[in-house]
Each structure stands twice: as structure tokens, then as C-alpha cells.
Design a protein around this motif. Structure first.
Motif, PDB file in Angstrom:
ATOM      1  N   LYS A  29     102.309  10.542  87.549  1.00  0.00           N
ATOM      2  CA  LYS A  29     102.201   9.808  86.293  1.00  0.00           C
ATOM      3  C   LYS A  29     100.861   9.089  86.142  1.00  0.00           C
ATOM      4  O   LYS A  29     100.247   9.108  85.064  1.00  0.00           O
ATOM      5  CB  LYS A  29     103.356   8.805  86.187  1.00  0.00           C
ATOM      6  N   GLY A  30     100.379   8.467  87.212  1.00  0.00           N
ATOM      7  CA  GLY A  30      99.131   7.718  87.119  1.00  0.00           C
ATOM      8  C   GLY A  30      97.954   8.593  86.735  1.00  0.00           C
ATOM      9  O   GLY A  30      97.148   8.247  85.859  1.00  0.00           O
ATOM     10  N   ALA A  33      98.252   9.694  83.107  1.00  0.00           N
ATOM     11  CA  ALA A  33      97.931   8.621  82.170  1.00  0.00           C
ATOM     12  C   ALA A  33      96.424   8.468  82.017  1.00  0.00           C
ATOM     13  O   ALA A  33      95.901   8.274  80.909  1.00  0.00           O
ATOM     14  CB  ALA A  33      98.565   7.305  82.629  1.00  0.00           C
ATOM     15  N   ARG A  34      95.680   8.593  83.119  1.00  0.00           N
ATOM     16  CA  ARG A  34      94.216   8.493  83.038  1.00  0.00           C
ATOM     17  C   ARG A  34      93.651   9.625  82.194  1.00  0.00           C
ATOM     18  O   ARG A  34      92.705   9.433  81.429  1.00  0.00           O
ATOM     19  CB  ARG A  34      93.611   8.489  84.438  1.00  0.00           C
ATOM     20  N   ALA A  37      94.473   8.961  78.524  1.00  0.00           N
ATOM     21  CA  ALA A  37      93.701   7.833  77.995  1.00  0.00           C
ATOM     22  C   ALA A  37      92.265   8.243  77.709  1.00  0.00           C
ATOM     23  O   ALA A  37      91.679   7.819  76.708  1.00  0.00           O
ATOM     24  CB  ALA A  37      93.738   6.672  78.976  1.00  0.00           C
ATOM     25  N   ASP A  41      92.822   3.104  76.502  1.00  0.00           N
ATOM     26  CA  ASP A  41      93.817   2.192  77.042  1.00  0.00           C
ATOM     27  C   ASP A  41      94.785   2.967  77.939  1.00  0.00           C
ATOM     28  O   ASP A  41      95.684   3.642  77.450  1.00  0.00           O
ATOM     29  CB  ASP A  41      94.565   1.515  75.888  1.00  0.00           C
ATOM     30  N   GLU A  42      94.610   2.839  79.256  1.00  0.00           N
ATOM     31  CA  GLU A  42      95.433   3.585  80.194  1.00  0.00           C
ATOM     32  C   GLU A  42      96.872   3.090  80.181  1.00  0.00           C
ATOM     33  O   GLU A  42      97.813   3.881  80.352  1.00  0.00           O
ATOM     34  CB  GLU A  42      94.850   3.479  81.594  1.00  0.00           C
ATOM     35  N   ASP A  43      97.087   1.806  79.957  1.00  0.00           N
ATOM     36  CA  ASP A  43      98.453   1.279  79.924  1.00  0.00           C
ATOM     37  C   ASP A  43      99.241   1.873  78.762  1.00  0.00           C
ATOM     38  O   ASP A  43     100.430   2.199  78.891  1.00  0.00           O
ATOM     39  CB  ASP A  43      98.434  -0.252  79.812  1.00  0.00           C
ATOM     40  N   SER A  44      98.588   2.013  77.601  1.00  0.00           N
ATOM     41  CA  SER A  44      99.276   2.600  76.440  1.00  0.00           C
ATOM     42  C   SER A  44      99.639   4.052  76.713  1.00  0.00           C
ATOM     43  O   SER A  44     100.726   4.518  76.355  1.00  0.00           O
ATOM     44  CB  SER A  44      98.385   2.514  75.196  1.00  0.00           C
ATOM     45  N   ASP A  46     100.179   5.330  79.614  1.00  0.00           N
ATOM     46  CA  ASP A  46     101.287   5.315  80.579  1.00  0.00           C
ATOM     47  C   ASP A  46     102.618   5.068  79.876  1.00  0.00           C
ATOM     48  O   ASP A  46     103.630   5.729  80.154  1.00  0.00           O
ATOM     49  CB  ASP A  46     101.024   4.221  81.618  1.00  0.00           C
ATOM     50  N   GLU A  47     102.642   4.126  78.920  1.00  0.00           N
ATOM     51  CA  GLU A  47     103.878   3.830  78.191  1.00  0.00           C
ATOM     52  C   GLU A  47     104.334   5.032  77.354  1.00  0.00           C
ATOM     53  O   GLU A  47     105.523   5.332  77.273  1.00  0.00           O
ATOM     54  CB  GLU A  47     103.660   2.622  77.284  1.00  0.00           C
ATOM     55  N   GLN A  50     105.881   7.576  79.615  1.00  0.00           N
ATOM     56  CA  GLN A  50     107.195   7.135  80.068  1.00  0.00           C
ATOM     57  C   GLN A  50     108.237   7.307  78.964  1.00  0.00           C
ATOM     58  O   GLN A  50     109.369   7.725  79.210  1.00  0.00           O
ATOM     59  CB  GLN A  50     107.128   5.663  80.517  1.00  0.00           C
TER      60      GLN A  50
END
Length: 835
Positions: A29-30, A33-34, A37, A41-44, A46-47, A50
Motif C-alpha cells: 500500500k505504501g 500511494a507514493r 500521489a 498529497d501522499e496521505d490523500s 493512501d486514503e 484504502q
């Protein structure tokens, strides 16, 4: 977006769906996500991933295939957008997929080495056999495209439909409930032995009920697909391709993978009330992916007795029985004369019994009576049939005594004149299912004037069927009988000689089609000088007014040409196999039937090796790397390229060596841009040495793209500018299309260097040129890049709206999934108000 990146996006979406439900998701997943992105925004990201995983898990738990397909489609669109905005992301995605889901090595390359001396093909040898020329069938116009396409494809009946009234009534009950306000999809199957009338019943029902399906009638005959090998999924994938094209999706937007085709088919059939007729199905798996999604639609299947599993999915199966006495007599009366049946009622009844009520056999009997000009009575024919006990392999009429289709076919065959009987026998050896008159003439080594009346005689005797596109084909059982007669009555060498004549016929026509598409392509087969000498006896059909489009003809003959290649290779005609494979590849450069292309080149490369023609082997193995890479067989592609380099060096053919290096560069583009740069530089040097300016210009274009991918943007600018100018200054005239593609690549480099004004200028110029050249697919890519750049820099909203609107129109007409993304962007733009 070109087909290669679209295929990569499809593979990526499929792989992500698999990862999301696997134990490897936490570790993957990590990194994913990168990638999604891409510096944002890597957090967005990732969300979002998910959320997609949770939706997918819920869909699988609820057994909701549509919801699962929606998650996959969303992932595909996001990947397409990333690759569209930044083509350099393709290399990162390939490496990521290989690391997260490494595949097994492909099979080893096939190489044949026979002690046969030879060199580059001598065209005089190839053309020494009689070539009868011409194309006597019409390639039908491509299907209309766009969201409002309404196909009408179910073939009409050409004879009066007799009986099976009870079965028609059953179909009315199973399928006839379709209509406005109906939520279900009708689903029925017709089963039974060959010749029992399944196709006729399906077509009759479709003709009677066409008004119930206002959005169109689709038709797929699996008999014509069975020998074709499209992308993974085989004939089912080819059927999906046919249906998608019928529903308005253009070739560039048909997904490469089987799963993505299923998803797109469901989307395109949703909201439509259509009837789909699938004929000659022999495996349940051929059906399940072609169930339409629109409420009120219906799926009608014909096949043999292996379709019981369809009942588990809701299909209502109707096993067809042979005609009863009354219906059989009605058929004879319709095809012959009511007076003839009334004059000999007992004999007519005996004929129905001897034919076991099979419509196909009764049609043959009726044809015998009609063509005898009353010299043959029903009584005499019934007596003859009563003595016939020979069986056709695999077609005994169970429970019907000693009589079989073989009795009817054998009797009809023996009544043929000698020359018609000979043609019948020889055509039993023809590789493939359908053929035109010129091909039949070549197969039998006769001219068209002689062949045409013999073919008509076979049609009149119901031993040969004439298709709607003016070609001919055997019923499967009749073809088997014809082949049986050929084995019994023709000399042992006749089959080999026939296949040699047929492959020579297709070789010349394919060479003409290849040159009609583009004359300046690198070729090893030395046919060019000799084709002009055929014009006296066989004019070029592709140059004639009203002649078929060469690519459409090659597409229509695709399955037959592949069958001819297989049979010719089996019989050892290697000196003809590899040139046909080389010419045939022009189809696949424009229409991506990957497995067919792969098989054709494998046969050709093996035959080139067998005849010890290293230049041909190098050319075919380098071409083979293209479908292999698109199919994910990268390791094998590299092996083929390494062999191609060795063969090209042995051949001493400088232009060929340059071409092989270009192919190697395109391989290294995926894995190592610096090695790609080296390969392209070698290709440029060799092209210049060989005096091939176009080859050098194209290699320079790829060099610039590779330098850009490697981060060497300044050198990329110089290379791409030089490539564009060289493409415009070619001795035979400018190649505007490739020059415009170089401009698009230049725009991408300027954008990465921060020179947005120059990026806008060259991208605008490229889009205009591509539009003038009719290259709408590449035009749309340039327009989307322009729109993205305008949006990021806060440019003119009017220009942004215009570019998005034009790109949306192109994708919408072509059926691309990108159309919906652009529609949403336009809606968002309108929602924010006028500038």
C-alpha cells in the motif's frame, strides 16, 4: 494515449484489484500511494486506495460483480490519467508491478534449424505457380461508432421457415417478456445435434421480435472465431471485441485485457434494450461474459448438448428435436412442389424418415429432386437412400437406424459432374472456414471462368453455402465429408500442392495490401519488382476503384491467413511461410490482435530459420518482441531481440541492423532509459550508413523521448527538434503525422523545463496538424495535455473548455473510458461559472 500505455493501465488496474484482496496489501500500500500521489498529497492517495479496497471487499462479500467492476474501472481511469499526464510514469508503474507481482518466465524461443540452403526469397520462385488474383467478396463497411449506435446484425433466413412452432412459443415465454419497464434480462439456449435447425429457429425468432429491442440486434458466430486467437480469453475475447465495436467503441479504445473488455461491455450494454444471438457455442464459458446488462435485453444461444451448465446461471434451455413427419413433409412441399408430395405421399414420408427429420438433410434431398429436372422421383430417391449405410465421422443419427448425413452427402456427391466433384473434394482440404471464388480457383488450379459455375453448382446442390459477403463456406459436416472424399480419391501429393497454391495466392494479395498501406516499410521478401508483372492477369484489387480497403480485407481474412500459415508450416512450405508472415504484420501494426500477431511471427521466424534466411529471421524476431512485450512476456522478448541482433549481423543488411537496434531501444525504454539511448544512437548511425533518412528520423524521435525519460531534458529538446525537421524534409515528402508526434513530445519537455509558453505553442500546433491528418487519437492526447497545462497555470477558461470539449468528442465517439473523465471535468468547469 497509445495502445501500449492503455494496455499497461489495464494490466495495472487488474493487478491492483488482485493485490487489494491479498495478504500482500499491507506491504504494497505504501509504495502504491507514493505512485498515485506522484509528488502530491501522499496521505490523500493512501486514503483513496484504502476506500477502494473497502469498496472492493464489500462488493465481493455481497457477490456484487457490478460494484467490483466499478472499483476496477475507477482504478483504470486513475492510472490512465497519471500515464496521460506524465508518460514517464509508465516505466515506474511497470517496475512496480513486476516487483509486487513478479511473473514467471515465458517459454523459450522456438528455433528450427534444418539443413536447407537458401537465401533471401526469390520472387520469381514464389510467383512461378499460377496466381488467379482478384478478390470476389466485399469487405463490409466498418460498423458505425458513437453512443447512439444501433446494430442490426442477425442474418436473415433465406428459405421459408418450417415448424418448430412449439419451440418458438417457448422462446416467446422465455425471452418475449422484454420491454419497457421489465427488470430482467431474458436468457435462453437452443441445443441439439448439428443440422437440426438451431440457427434457423434463433434467426426466425429474432426476425419476429426485432421491434422489442429498439437499441439493436447483435450477432456472434463462434464458428468463425474458433480458429482465431485474440487477446487472453481466446474466442470469447474476440467476441467481446466484436460486440464492443458493434456498440460504437473504436479499436483504440477497446481494452487489451479480457477482464477490462467484460467491464466495458457491461457499461456499454447498460441502459440499452438489445438482443444478442450467439451461434455455435460449444463451451459455457463462451456465454457468461456476454450477458447484456440492460433491463429488457435478451441473450439467445445456440450450441450442442454441452450447455447444461448455463441453466445454473438462469438460462432456459430448449433441446431441439428433429422435425416430425408433418413438418418434414411441409419442408419438402415448400422446397420442391406441393404437387410432388401429394403425388407420392408414401415416398415423401419415407424420405422424411430416412433423413431422420433433420432440416439440413431434407434440404439436400429437396435440392437433389429440384435439380434433377423431374428425372428423379421421390420413390427412386427413397430407394437409393435406403441402401446407403456409410456414416460421417461423429454424426450418427442416434435411434434413427443406419441412416446418417453421410448417406445424404454421399448420394449428393455422387450425382455431381466430375469437375464439380473434384472441386468439392479439393476444397475439403482448404485451411480455414470461408473463401472467395478467386481463392477456390487457386486451390483447384483452375481459372475463375471455370470455377464460378462449379461453385454455383455446389451451392445449388446444398453442398456449399454462399455467405452474405459473397464468399463460400461448408457446413462443418459437409467439409468433413469433402475431406474424406479427397483422402480416398486424390493422389497423396495433392494436398501439399493445394496448400502451396493457396499460400502463394494469399502471399501475393497480402503483399499488395501491405504496400497499399505503406510502400516505404522495411521488407526482406523480394516481391516488389515482380508484383507489377501480375497486373495483366491479376490487377491490384486495392488500387481499383471501389476495391476493398487493404486493412479491412486483411482483417476479414485474418483467421484464414493464420490457418494457411499453420498448415503450410506443417507441410514444410517454409520458403512461403515467412514472407507471408512478414507481409501479414501490417494488419497488426494497426489493429492489435496480439496473440494472432505473436503466432504468425513465431511461425514465420521458425520458417526463416528452417530455410536459413538470417535477414528474414532477424526481421521477424525483432517484430515478435512487440506483441511479446504487450503480453507481458518481457524476458522472452529480450531473448528474441538478442537472437535478432545476431541474425542481423550475420546477414550484413545494414538497414535491418538499424531496425533491430530501434526495437531493442523500445525494449530498454521499459527498464533502462540509458541503454535505450545507446540503442537508438546505434540505430541512427546504421540508418545513416544505409541511406535510410526516415528510419534515422524515427530513431531520433525515440532517442529524444528516451533522453527525456532519463532526465536529460536539454538533449531531448535537441533530438526531438532534429527528428521533427528530418521528418518534414524526407525525400519522398514530409511525414506530417510523425512530425506532429515529435511536437507533442517537445511540448512535454518544455513543460518539464518550466517553459509553459513554448509548451503551449508547440502543443497547439501539434494538435492542429494531427487534426488535419485525421489522427484524432493522438490529437486528443495533445488536447488533454494542453488542457492540463492551462488548468495548472490558470490560463484562459475559454481555451480550456474548447480543448476539453474537442477531446471529449473524440473519446466519446470512440467509446474510450476517458470520455467520462472529461465529461466530469467539463461539468466541474461549468459549475464554477463563466470566466
Amino acid at each position: 494515449m497509445d495502445g501500449e500505455l492503455a494496455a499497461l493501465a489495464g494490466s495495472g488496474a487488474t493487478a491492483l484489484v488482485g493485490l487489494m484482496v491479498s495478504d500482500a496489501w499491507v506491504q504494497a500500500k505504501g509504495r502504491l500511494a507514493r505512485f498515485f500521489a506522484r509528488g502530491g498529497d501522499e496521505d490523500s492517495a493512501d486514503e483513496e486506495l484504502q476506500t477502494s479496497r473497502e469498496e472492493l471487499t464489500a462488493a465481493r462479500q455481497a457477490d456484487d460483480g457490478d460494484a467490483e467492476a466499478g472499483v476496477a474501472t475507477d482504478l483504470l481511469i486513475r492510472l490512465l490519467r497519471i500515464l496521460q499526464e506524465d508518460p514517464s510514469a509508465a516505466q515506474e508503474l511497470r517496475l512496480l508491478l513486476r516487483e509486487l507481482n513478479p511473473g514467471a518466465d515465458g517459454p523459450p524461443a522456438v528455433t528450427m534449424n534444418a539443413g536447407v540452403t537458401g537465401g533471401v526469397l526469390n520472387a520469381q520462385t514464389v510467383l512461378a505457380g499460377q496466381f488467379h488474383g482478384g478478390i470476389t467478396f466485399n469487405v463490409q463497411e466498418p460498423p458505425p461508432s458513437g453512443p447512439d449506435t444501433k446494430p442490426d446484425q442477425v442474418p436473415p433466413l433465406t428459405v421459408t421457415y418450417i415448424n418448430h412452432d412449439a419451440d418458438l412459443a417457448l422462446l416467446d415465454g422465455y425471452l418475449g417478456e422484454g420491454g419497457a419497464g421489465t427488470s430482467r434480462v431474458g436468457y435462453a439456449g437452443l441445443t441439439g445435434m448439428p443440422g437440426v435447425g438451431k440457427r434457423a429457429l434463433a434467426r426466425q425468432w429474432a426476425a419476429k421480435n426485432r421491434e422489442r429491442f429498439p437499441d439493436g440486434l447483435l450477432h456472434v458466430d463462434f464458428a468463425t472465431l474458433r480458429d482465431q486467437r485474440d487477446l487472453m480469453g481466446g474466442d470469447v475475447s474476440a467476441a467481446l471485441r466484436k460486440c464492443l465495436r458493434s456498440l460504437g467503441v473504436l479499436d483504440p479504445y477497446i481494452p487489451a485485457s479480457f477482464e477490462d473488455r467484460v467491464t466495458l461491455f457491461r457499461s456499454r450494454s447498460a441502459g440499452r434494450r438489445i438482443l444478442i444471438v450467439l451461434e455455435d457455442v460449444n463451451q459455457p464459458a463462451q456465454v457468461t461474459s456476454l450477458v447484456p446488462k440492460g433491463p429488457g435485453s435478451a441473450l439467445l444461444v445456440t450450441g450442442n448438448g454441452k450447455l447444461d451448465e448455463l441453466a445454473m446461471d438462469g438460462a432456459r434451455l430448449i433441446p431441439l428435436a428433429p422435425l416430425d413427419r408433418t413438418a418434414g413433409l411441409g419442408l419438402l412441399a415448400d422446397r420442391c412442389d406441393p404437387g410432388a408430395v401429394e403425388a407420392e405421399p408414401e415416398a415423401a414420408g419415407r424420405l422424411v424418415e430416412l433423413c431422420a427429420g433433420l432440416p439440413k438433410a431434407l434440404h439436400l434431398v429437396a435440392a437433389r429432386l429440384v435439380t434433377s429436372r423431374r428425372r428423379l422421383t421421390m420413390s427412386r430417391l427413397a430407394d437409393e437412400l435406403a441402401d446407403e449405410t456409410r456414416r460421417l465421422a461423429g454424426m450418427s443419427l442416434r435411434g434413427r437406424g443406419e441412416h446418417s448425413m453421410s448417406a445424404v452427402l454421399g448420394l449428393a456427391y455422387r450425382r455431381l459432374p466430375d469437375d464439380a466433384a473434384r472441386l468439392y473434394r479439393l476444397l475439403g482440404w482448404f485451411p480455414g472456414r470461408a473463401f472467395d471464388g478467386a481463392t477456390a480457383a487457386a486451390a483447384a488450379d483452375i481459372d475463375m471462368t471455370t470455377a464460378e459455375p462449379l461453385l454455383n453448382e455446389l451451392v445449388e446442390a446444398s453442398l456449399l453455402d454462399r455467405t452474405t459477403d459473397n464468399r463460400f463456406q461448408f457446413h462443418d459436416l459437409v467439409r468433413l465429408h469433402a475431406r474424406e472424399r479427397a483422402v480416398e480419391e486424390e493422389p497423396e501429393s495433392a494436398q501439399r500442392a493445394l496448400v502451396e497454391r493457396v499460400i502463394t495466392h494469399y502471399l501475393v494479395l497480402t503483399a499488395l495490401a501491405d504496400r497499399a498501406v505503406r510502400k516505404d516499410r522495411l521488407r526482406i521478401a523480394g516481391l516488389a519488382e515482380d508484383l507489377a508483372g501480375l497486373e495483366r492477369d491479376a490487377p491490384d484489387p486495392f488500387a481499383a476503384e471501389g476495391g476493398p480497403a487493404p486493412l479491412d480485407w486483411l482483417d476479414a481474412e485474418r483467421a484464414t491467413i493464420l490457418a494457411v500459415l499453420r498448415e503450410a508450416a506443417r507441410l514444410g512450405h517454409h520458403h512461403l511461410v515467412w514472407p507471408l508472415s512478414e507481409g501479414f504484420t501490417v494488419l497488426f501494426l494497426h489493429r492489435r490482435y496480439l496473440n494472432d500477431w505473436k503466432e504468425s511471427l513465431e511461425l514465420g521466424a521458425a520458417s526463416a530459420a528452417a530455410t536459413v534466411v538470417p535477414a528474414a529471421e532477424a526481421r521477424l524476431r525483432s517484430l515478435l518482441s512487440r506483441p511479446l512485450m504487450d503480453l507481458g512476456e518481457d524476458d522472452r522478448a529480450r531473448t528474441e531481440l538478442e537472437t535478432a541482433v545476431a541474425c542481423a549481423d550475420v546477414s550484413g543488411h545494414t538497414a535491418l541492423r538499424a531496425s533491430v537496434q530501434e526495437f531493442f531501444g523500445r525494449y530498454w525504454d521499459r527498464f533502462d532509459p540509458s541503454r535505450a539511448v545507446d540503442a537508438y544512437r546505434q540505430s541512427i548511425e546504421l540508418n545513416n550508413e544505409a541511406g535510410e533518412p526516415r528510419g534515422a528520423a524515427i530513431a531520433t524521435y525515440f532517442l529524444g523521448c528516451a533522453q527525456d525519460a532519463a532526465g536529460d531534458h536539454d538533449r531531448a529538446l535537441n533530438s526531438l527538434r532534429r527528428a521533427r525537421q528530418d521528418l518534414l524534409d524526407l525525400p519522398d515528402g514530409p511525414d506530417q503525422r510523425m512530425a506532429a508526434r515529435a511536437l507533442v513530445a517537445l511540448g512535454a519537455v518544455h513543460e518539464r523545463l518550466g517553459d509553459t509558453d513554448e509548451a503551449m505553442r508547440v502543443l497547439s500546433e501539434a494538435a492542429g496538424t494531427l487534426r488535419a491528418e485525421g489522427a484524432s487519437h493522438y490529437e486528443a492526447q495533445a488536447l488533454v495535455r494542453l488542457a492540463d497545462l492551462t488548468e495548472r497555470t490558470g490560463g484562459s477558461r475559454d481555451a480550456l473548455r474548447a480543448w476539453l470539449t474537442r477531446a471529449f468528442e473524440i473519446y466519446d465517439v470512440g467509446g474510450s473510458p476517458d470520455a467520462e473523465t472529461l465529461r466530469q471535468r467539463l461539468d466541474q468547469l461549468d459549475d464554477t461559472g463563466a470566466p
